[in-house]
Design an enzyme around this catalytic site. Structure first.
Site, PDB file in Angstrom:
ATOM      1  CG  PHE B 124       4.800  22.955  13.076  1.00  0.00           C
ATOM      2  CD1 PHE B 124       4.684  21.657  13.607  1.00  0.00           C
ATOM      3  CD2 PHE B 124       4.273  23.762  13.047  1.00  0.00           C
ATOM      4  CE1 PHE B 124       3.348  20.864  14.045  1.00  0.00           C
ATOM      5  CE2 PHE B 124       3.166  23.306  13.861  1.00  0.00           C
ATOM      6  CZ  PHE B 124       2.529  22.378  13.946  1.00  0.00           C
ATOM      7  CG  ASP B 194       8.603  27.383  15.031  1.00  0.00           C
ATOM      8  OD1 ASP B 194       8.414  28.175  16.518  1.00  0.00           O
ATOM      9  OD2 ASP B 194       7.832  28.181  14.725  1.00  0.00           O
ATOM     10  CE1 TYR B 219       0.916  24.331  21.636  1.00  0.00           C
ATOM     11  CE2 TYR B 219       0.349  26.166  21.430  1.00  0.00           C
ATOM     12  CZ  TYR B 219       0.406  24.486  21.045  1.00  0.00           C
ATOM     13  OH  TYR B 219       0.286  24.660  19.673  1.00  0.00           O
ATOM     14  CE  LYS B 220       4.807  22.402  20.012  1.00  0.00           C
ATOM     15  NZ  LYS B 220       4.011  21.929  20.155  1.00  0.00           N
ATOM     16  NE  ARG B 368       5.816  14.895  18.929  1.00  0.00           N
ATOM     17  CZ  ARG B 368       5.679  16.043  18.944  1.00  0.00           C
ATOM     18  NH1 ARG B 368       6.240  17.201  18.175  1.00  0.00           N
ATOM     19  NH2 ARG B 368       4.710  16.619  19.698  1.00  0.00           N
TER      20      ARG B 368
END
Lengths: 409, 409
Positions: B124, B194, B219-220, B368
């Site tokens: 990422f 991560d 926040y996921k 996705r």
């Protein structure tokens, strides 16, 4: 001065309508807006809208549809007006501490031949702590402190950056931004101002003073809510030269291209790091909006009037036998709060809070009172001194329960 | 598999009652909870209470009275349960990017004879960008990348820290945490994971894998709201050795003593920096609470079932002639999202969103889909593939309006 006189001043106050923009509990005289600003009345609805309609209903599409992605720049532009900067020189992100780290590290990199971050002893601790963190990461760099009255002469050819807080968190002393910035520039150093106790409280002219760098807090006079995002300022002329060490994806020129190599954005966006905190941004935006339609000249003038009244009433009532003013008497040399030393400042502070006058304690011996011109009136100030006088005259602060210390003092 | 079959699976789903904990708009099948988790139904009231009662009414006293000061530790302990860590090994603070900076810089300092941060290309972006930022500040340090399949053999005596994302943000590929961590340790390197696309989605056992360091996103899958605070993990055995370069006042052992010298707190508190963002913390706490009473084993099992159904239905309907699966087929090698390549992935994604199926586009060619077991059912997944089939069969995605790119894609 009588309570009636204070009420006359309130009736003539050009900011008197502002109090209605805030929801303050009945019976409280809030003299701690310099630590945590009061809640604007419009904030609960705005936050609820952000939570329920933007996040809950529109979900991921809100990044575009509700301007989430633009919030750091939009709020920065609104703050720029309050600090006398150009609107593209300020951006909202992270905490004051993290923003200090970004700018101090960037400043050190931009002055490679100079080894020193110069500050004053007794600066707000996080400023010194973060400077220490930067110096530890960069070999050969160090933090040096000099008494603030000698600061100009302490700047030398080895000074990379001078970092000072414009209004001191404890004493409220305000420094001469123009003169010290000029002294730093005369010796080739960059100048960084911490505006945490200045923004929304005193008049600022960052552009006119040719300030290089600044940071500031969103939860004090800007009324952004507890732990609100902070802001940072970089003069336009330095945008291309400085680079944030906290090179997160939001500071990339094309964050959604998902490239492996970091290429900083143009302008202030390069000082962003992670994903912006949208709920907190919504609250901060309402807080900043409480300044819409007023000038910082009006705010600063009323701040002077409120503090002058407080200090004069403390003296008229003879409280200065027990309380020692730690702040400048001259309105031109202070911010919007004052502190008094007392041998048991913590207990005095607690006794006042129990009677609805909320100030705060600053170790080891200070009671601090903040004066927020948007929601505080002259009669409030008069009454606060009356209650202070009662606490001292009766020795109410000697009660055992005021000796209990909490995690946050 | 028919829609009826999917409904039978939903009826037998031990997590079926969880959907009621979330407020999702009618007509939406939300396959983007891996990017921004849905809003828990209890969050608006909890945020409103924090704003109105805690901030608005109790003001500064809430730091003690409502446990604000303890929020980073309290939320960290709740996340620790989800990642298989000890409760004193996780704390909530700042953004994932800022936390990466802290831990990478601390790791480099703890391995002074080693010059390399090792990662994989295509990690990422913020991970690679932040590593670059750390390496730029530390003379002689560099970021090196190696294909993830060769990562164990790429770790050498010069590797200070290996930084990998456990579940890849695009492909959804999940790495072998135990094996790679052991390989790093065998060569004397520290291991940083991560967990942004793992926490709340797959089973994790940080303690069992003897992981040194980790960061992750709020926040996921944790449903903390847009830009929610992130977390970081440091193994207990390293607490005394590692030091955060972002040495803000909240990481000080006695932040309210206001001393000039920085002395880091014991334990994870030393990785705090600025004042915690209380409104955002309140939302995140409700998000984490949606996992109360379920095990990550249950969540992971349902994730596998949902994705197996999606992939099987794509194939049964012959959509794999137009869509190429970019993710592992083996449930043991993936997280809780899958991606498909399509020659116009952006337009396909937009056409799906217009029909209520919200996934996202990842440049240059991926659509996705995220599968959040707490609020997604088998019938939702079945229906999403039916809509996807329709978009592809009719060529609906060729519509001009789906060509418009927004700031956030």
């Amino acid at each position: 001065m009588t309570l009636e006189d204070a009420r006359v001043l309130d009736a003539a106050d050009p900011l008197r309508d502002r109090r209605a923009l805030f929801a303050l509990p009945d019976g409280v005289i809030y003299l701690d807006g310099n630590s945590l600003g009061a809640m604007p009345a419009a904030t609960p609805a705005r936050v609820a809208e952000t939570v329920v309609a933007e996040w809950g209903r529109d979900l991921i599409t809100s990044w575009n549809a509700h301007g989430w992605i633009d919030a750091p720049r939009r709020l920065g532009a609104a703050i720029a007006r309050l600090v006398g900067a150009r609107e593209d020189e300020v951006i909202v992100a992270d905490s004051t501490s993290a923003n200090l780290f970004k700018l101090l590290a960037a400043a050190c990199a931009a002055r490679p031949g100079r080894t020193t971050i110069l500050s004053e002893p007794g600066n707000f601790p996080t400023d010194l702590y973060v400077a220490d963190g930067v110096a530890r990461m960069l070999p050969g760099r160090r933090v040096r402190t000099a008494a603030v009255d000698d600061i100009a002469s302490a700047i030398d050819a080895d000074t990379a950056v001078v970092m000072l807080t414009h209004v001191h968190y404890k004493t409220g002393r305000r420094l001469d931004m123009a003169a010290i910035t000029a002294a730093a520039h005369a010796r080739g150093a960059l100048m960084l101002w911490d505006l945490s106790h200045s923004v929304g409280a005193v008049e600022l002219d960052l552009a006119g003073c040719d300030v290089d760098l600044a940071v500031g807090c969103g939860y004090k006079y800007l009324n952004g809510g507890p732990g609100a995002p902070a802001f940072l300022h970089v003069a336009r002329r330095l945008h291309g030269e400085l680079r944030s060490p906290l090179s997160g994806w939001m500071g990339h020129g094309e964050p959604f291209a998902f490239r492996d190599d970091y290429a900083p954005a143009e302008g202030m966006a390069r000082f962003l790091c992670g994903t912006p905190p949208i709920l907190a941004m919504a609250a901060l935006e309402r807080g900043i909006a409480t300044f819409d339609g007023v000038t910082m000249r009006q705010v600063a003038a009323k701040s002077r009037g409120l503090i002058d009244l407080f200090v004069a009433e403390v003296e008229r009532r003879g409280l200065d036998t027990e309380l020692t003013l730690l702040s400048p008497r001259d309105a031109g040399s202070r911010g919007s709060h004052v502190s008094y030393a007392h041998r048991d400042a913590h207990a005095v502070c607690q006794a006042l809070i129990a009677r609805g006058v909320i100030g705060d304690f600053r170790a080891p011996d200070a009671v601090r009172f903040g004066f927020t011109p948007l929601y505080l009136g002259y009669a409030n100030v008069w009454r606060a001194v009356e209650i202070l006088a009662d606490v001292l005259a009766t020795g109410a602060w000697r009660d055992e329960r005021y000796r209990v210390r909490s995690a946050v003092t």
